[in-house]
Design an enzyme around this catalytic site. Sequence first.
Site, short mmCIF file in Angstrom:
data_model
loop_
_atom_site.label_atom_id
_atom_site.label_comp_id
_atom_site.label_asym_id
_atom_site.label_seq_id
_atom_site.Cartn_x
_atom_site.Cartn_y
_atom_site.Cartn_z
N CYS A 153 7.19 6.41 6.88
CA CYS A 153 5.88 5.76 6.83
C CYS A 153 5.22 5.88 8.20
CB CYS A 153 6.04 4.30 6.44
SG CYS A 153 4.44 3.46 6.32
N CYS A 203 4.96 -1.17 11.69
CA CYS A 203 5.34 -2.57 11.46
C CYS A 203 6.73 -2.81 12.08
CB CYS A 203 5.37 -2.87 9.96
SG CYS A 203 3.90 -2.25 9.10
N CYS A 246 10.08 -3.11 10.11
CA CYS A 246 10.34 -2.28 8.93
C CYS A 246 11.24 -1.07 9.19
CB CYS A 246 9.01 -1.81 8.34
SG CYS A 246 9.28 -0.96 6.76
N CYS A 302 8.85 -4.52 -9.75
CA CYS A 302 7.97 -4.31 -8.59
C CYS A 302 8.31 -2.97 -7.93
CB CYS A 302 8.19 -5.40 -7.55
SG CYS A 302 7.98 -7.05 -8.20
N CYS A 357 4.30 -4.77 -11.04
CA CYS A 357 3.80 -5.08 -9.70
C CYS A 357 3.96 -3.81 -8.86
CB CYS A 357 4.61 -6.22 -9.09
SG CYS A 357 4.13 -6.60 -7.40
N CYS A 371 -0.14 -10.85 -5.00
CA CYS A 371 1.13 -11.33 -4.47
C CYS A 371 1.03 -11.13 -2.97
CB CYS A 371 2.28 -10.51 -5.07
SG CYS A 371 3.88 -10.89 -4.35
N ARG A 420 7.81 -17.28 -3.86
CA ARG A 420 9.05 -16.51 -3.99
C ARG A 420 9.93 -16.63 -2.76
NH1 ARG A 420 7.76 -11.06 -5.45
NH2 ARG A 420 7.78 -11.81 -7.59
N1 SAM Z 1 4.01 0.04 2.70
C1 SAM Z 1 3.50 -1.02 1.95
C2 SAM Z 1 2.99 -2.16 2.79
O1 SAM Z 1 3.42 -2.33 3.90
O2 SAM Z 1 2.15 -2.91 2.28
C3 SAM Z 1 4.46 -1.56 0.91
C4 SAM Z 1 5.93 -1.72 1.24
S1 SAM Z 1 6.32 -2.86 2.54
C5 SAM Z 1 8.02 -2.52 2.82
C6 SAM Z 1 6.24 -4.45 1.74
C7 SAM Z 1 6.55 -5.69 2.55
O3 SAM Z 1 7.94 -5.78 2.76
C8 SAM Z 1 5.97 -5.79 3.94
O4 SAM Z 1 4.65 -6.20 3.95
C9 SAM Z 1 6.85 -6.84 4.57
O5 SAM Z 1 6.28 -8.12 4.40
C10 SAM Z 1 8.16 -6.74 3.78
N2 SAM Z 1 9.26 -6.26 4.65
C11 SAM Z 1 9.44 -5.02 5.14
N3 SAM Z 1 10.52 -4.95 5.92
C12 SAM Z 1 11.06 -6.20 5.93
C13 SAM Z 1 12.19 -6.77 6.58
N4 SAM Z 1 12.98 -6.05 7.38
N5 SAM Z 1 12.45 -8.07 6.37
C14 SAM Z 1 11.65 -8.81 5.58
N6 SAM Z 1 10.56 -8.31 4.94
C15 SAM Z 1 10.26 -7.03 5.12
FE1 SF4 Z 2 5.12 1.33 6.24
FE2 SF4 Z 2 7.06 -0.46 6.30
FE3 SF4 Z 2 4.71 -1.04 7.37
FE4 SF4 Z 2 4.94 -0.81 4.68
S1 SF4 Z 2 5.91 -2.34 5.98
S2 SF4 Z 2 3.32 0.03 5.99
S3 SF4 Z 2 6.51 0.77 4.57
S4 SF4 Z 2 6.11 0.57 8.10
#
Ligand code: SAM
Ligand code: SF4
Length: 315
Positions: free
Chosen positions: A55, A59, A62, A99, A130, A190, A262
């Site tokens: 990606c 973030c 992530c 989801c 979802c 959500c 949730r």
């Molecule tokens: N890429 C898309 C986005 O960011 O909207 C969808 C997938 S992203 C992995 C969905 C959500 O997963 C993120 O917004 C975050 O809140 C949650 N998430 C990701 N990594 C996480 C982690 N290590 N611990 C807890 N929540 C996490």
């Molecule tokens: Fe990409 Fe992870 Fe951020 Fe979603 S949460 S935009 S998968 S880096």
Amino acid sequence: MSTKLRHDWTRDEVLALFDQPLNDLLFQAHSLHREFHQPNSVQVSRLLSIKTGRCPEDCAYCPQSIRFKTGLKEEALMQVSEVLEQAKSAKESGASRFCMGAAWRSPKDKDLPTLVAMIEGVRELGLETCMTLGMLNDEQAKVLAEAGLDYYNHNLDTSEDYYQDIISTRTYDDRLQTLECVQNANIKVCSGGILGMGEDKVDRAGLLMQLANLQRHPESVPINQLVRVAGTPLEKARDLDPIDFVRCIAVARIMMPASTVRLSAGREQMSDETQALAFFAGANSIFYGERLLTTDNPVESQDQALMSKLGLATC
Ligand code: SAM
Ligand code: SF4
Ligand code: DTB
């Protein structure tokens, strides 16, 4: 509309909720929980990563960002047939919602027909749908809505102030804009956040205030505990106090009484007692199955034992 569904919370009011003695906070939250929901029932969703890793976003929590070395095996967008097989097994294990998550900044228009086929196929199995695909524009939201998408997950993650310490590749306003597109397309929202990223109580209050002051409360509010993944900038974030986590669930329940809250990521690292308190405080939904997107979740037998111990029914 119930006078309890407020959209004009101030930060001081929210902080006052957080600062109550725990018994008072839990009593208030649980009373509202009983007024608006079945008290002993938990909604069950199954997650599937339909496109994994690489990606472009940054973030800090992530494992799927291309910028961090987390050793994750990347996978291109899955075939529709593979997704439907997974959905069938989710249904057999008792999930009511499926989801689908993709590690994208936003979906490409060329992928929309595949996503539409996934939504249609999952609905035909009798599951709610979802998706969480990153940022959406109005047109994309309309296409997904017409395919029958029930929910779109897009988290605000934290307060507007703390957000810039966590993500630099898109703004808080971008996120709010996507939520608006989703609401305008009449897809249920959500949206929630992550606790344990080094934020303070004011940030947690700020996150919940943003969510509750949206034009419509998100129908589903996931509260995630950070899953610390080696290689991400937050791998060494400080432990989150379980009572602080439970307080946040309770405040979310009070501010958005009709929404499903949730108890989302992080249950693998949580004791039964913390989860039990979170359910008492107003959580009434979980992810079920041994995987979240890329990290572990409790195995089904462990959750069945917990639900049975607590006398909770799944739906
Ligand atoms: N890429 C898309 C986005 O960011 O909207 C969808 C997938 S992203 C992995 C969905 C959500 O997963 C993120 O917004 C975050 O809140 C949650 N998430 C990701 N990594 C996480 C982690 N290590 N611990 C807890 N929540 C996490
Ligand atoms: Fe990409 Fe992870 Fe951020 Fe979603 S949460 S935009 S998968 S880096
Ligand atoms: C949400 O709020 N939590 C889920 C879902 N929405 C998409 C994701 C949790 C991801 C945890 C880290 C992982 O497994 O990659």
